[in-house]
Design an enzyme around this catalytic site. Structure first.
Site: not given
Length: 621
Positions: A81, A122-124, A196, A493, A519
């Site tokens: 992202d 990570c995010d998704k 992150c 985002e 985000s």
């Protein structure tokens, strides 16, 4: 007694061809009859949170086979992202969640896998794999790649501090930051492999899998670089083999994801999320996962929970003081859950993949519990190594002491909470009739009540240009619409607009409202997921330049200061535009066929932006 799913393709005369192909993958004669466990990896060289997972997949597969099962690894896609942020690439981030979920389902069902271990990060990727696991309902364990170490920067004036990715973004938009200092931020912000380092979306979701009961303690907080992470991977491999045998050989349905991720478990996950001020994206993902689990967990439940949970943990981006590595030193997820349990907010009867129930797990895993195990304490001593690397489990640094201070430490007890209101809140009003969300943990209390004129934008690019050109002033409400699941499409985002507001010194002087999302790195008065979105006829599409917007977080209110009659009049005027009604004005955006397909099927953010096949209309002559 349930039969191993894999027997469909490994047994019987008619499956000679399938067995021939299985043999060509390395299966030996003596292996037929063993459970086949799918290792869903997400290794890619595009994403620092996943760049180290090739080695992890091999490690996990070897341990599964050492435990007497067959491991078969495959990969899903993974979008970064941060790299996709601020340009058209972000349109693809949320839609990738469905692609990931589908790909895991396709591979497991096409090859009749008996069980699943998900190497996400990570995010998704974690949400997509979670959706797939609950859809498939075969034994599953999550083992994420682990968080990145926080960076350390020394600027040209001699000051030094911990930093993360968001600091680089803010510095980039601040003309007072020299080019040399900006380069120092850039080189220091992301020092290692891993997700992150703040409580952004990736780490939030990996923590929530612990609360759901689908991962081992430490999954969300043990650093990717630490040798303790290697033990977690090995333990996860052992655990999935045990769960597989429990279900297929002992008919123990408690080993299945839907037995673990019940309504009560979703409540636990959301309570944790609120208490630690997790990413607002987690709301989308929990709603989507609950739907796959056929659990009726809704925005109304999240609203109810948000009104009674205090903020017990503040981490970047809500504070510069702590990162996820500090949460780990304070005991990790199970110490937050322990404090929540002491004030009666955890359903401790819920099952987990590693303990009979949450109550038993809390006794052993909460570092301030009298019955905490030596293993749990040892794990929490795992510290950052401070050496830039993309190698997993490559260092074994230890904290000198643990943070068990529940008065002024990273994790607080109920009586010493950062605030009695939790870190997330659902707001309702005439421009968010189905709700919207704000990360209150990242909002200065001085602006919890805020009224200002709307500044209207139909893309985040347009908003960023205005912010950087100093066209946004203190007191303004930046409103970015037509960026929802359908309107974007893809629900981008808005990290760059919020970062640039901070760069301009407006982080506590302006609000940003959108039907898009934020985000996990966003903080400030940023309100997203406004539902219904503008592209679906939501009233956010009726707001005009200069209209007064009122935000009242304590009373959970977001509204434009217009009467119902005025809004109705504007709606009629909008509908009079015919095919151009509720569409962005003047926006030039190329939307691929893949994104058009996503837009055709997706639903509101209030429903998790999941697909609804009932939206398919077939024309018949």
């Amino acid at each position: 007694m349930p039969q191993y799913r894999s027997r469909t393709s490994t047994h019987g005369r008619n499956m000679a061809g399938a067995r021939a192909l299985w043999r060509a993958t390395g299966i030996k004669e003596e292996d037929f009859g063993k459970p086949i466990i799918a290792v869903a990896n997400s290794f890619t060289q595009f994403v620092p949170g996943h760049v180290h997972l090739r080695e992890v997949g091999k490690l996990v597969a070897e341990e599964i086979e050492a435990c007497g099962a067959i491991a078969k690894e495959f990969n899903t896609i993974a979008v970064d992202d941060g790299i996709a942020m601020g340009h058209g690439g972000m349109l693809y981030s949320l839609p990738s969640r469905d692609i990931i979920a589908d790909s895991v389902e396709y591979m497991c069902n096409a090859h009749t896998a008996d069980a699943l271990i998900c190497i996400s990060n990570c995010d998704k990727i974690t949400p997509g794999m979670l959706m797939a696991a609950l859809r498939l309902n075969i034994p599953t364990v999550f083992v994420s790649g682990g968080p990145m170490e926080a960076g350390k920067v020394r600027l040209t004036d001699g000051t030094a501090r911990k930093v993360d990715l968001i600091d680089s973004m803010i510095a980039a938009g601040n003309s007072a930051v020299s080019s040399e200092d900006l380069e120092r931020y850039e080189r220091s912000s992301c020092p290692t492999c891993g997700s992150c380092s703040g409580m952004f979306t990736a780490n939030s979701m990996n923590c929530l899998t612990e609360a759901l009961g689908l991962s081992l303690p430490g999954n969300g907080t043990v650093l990717a670089t630490h040798t303790a992470r290697k033990k977690l991977f090995l333990d996860g491999a052992k655990r999935i083999v045990e769960l597989t045998r429990r279900f297929y050989e002992q008919d123990d349905v408690s080993a299945l994801p839907r037995s673990i991720a019940t309504f009560a478990a979703f409540e636990n996950a959301m309570v944790l999320d609120i208490a630690m001020g997790g990413s607002t994206n987690t709301v989308l993902h929990l709603l989507a996962a609950a739907r796959e689990a056929e659990v009726n967990f809704t925005m109304a439940d999240i609203d109810r929970l948000s009104r009674g949970v205090p903020c017990l943990c503040k981490v970047a981006p809500s504070t510069e003081k702590y990162h996820v590595e500090d949460v780990h030193r304070a005991g990790g997820v199970f110490s937050i859950l322990g404090e929540l349990n002491r004030i009666g907010l955890i359903n401790d009867h819920c099952l987990t993949v590693h303990a009979p129930n949450m109550a038993e797990a809390l006794k052993k895993e909460d570092i301030v519990s009298p019955q905490v195990t030596e293993e749990a304490l040892t794990r929490c001593y795992a510290a950052p190594g401070g050496i830039p690397t993309i190698e997993p489990y490559s260092q074994s640094a230890r904290w000198e002491s643990l943070d068990d201070d529940r008065v002024d430490g990273c994790i607080r007890g109920g009586e010493h909470a950062y605030s009695k209101d939790g870190g997330l809140a659902i707001l309702f009003g005439n421009i968010a009739q189905d709700g919207c969300i704000v990360k209150t943990a990242g909002v200065d209390e001085s602006v919890w009540c805020f009224t200002g004129p709307a500044r209207i934008f139909h893309s985040q690019d347009e908003a960023c240009d205005a912010i950087l050109a100093d066209q946004i002033k203190a007191g303004d409400v930046v409103l970015i619409r037509y960026e929802g699941p359908k309107g974007g499409p893809g629900m981008q985002e808005m990290l760059y607009p919020t970062s640039f507001l901070k760069s301009k010194g407006l982080g506590k002087a302006c609000a940003l409202i959108t039907d898009g999302r934020f985000s996990g790195g966003t903080s400030g008065l940023s309100i997203g997921h406004c539902s219904p979105e503008a592209a679906q006829g939501g009233a956010i599409g009726l707001v005009e330049e200069g209209d007064l917007i009122e935000i009242d977080i304590p009373n959970r209110l977001l509204q434009v200061k217009l009467s119902d009659a005025q809004l109705a009049e504007r709606r009629q005027a909008m509908l009079a535009r015919g095919n151009e009604a509720f569409k962005p004005v003047g926006r030039q955006r190329v939307v691929s066929k893949a994104l058009q397909a996503y837009a055709a099927l997706t639903t509101s953010a209030a429903e998790g932006a999941v697909r609804n096949l009932e939206q398919i209309h077939i024309k018949r002559d």
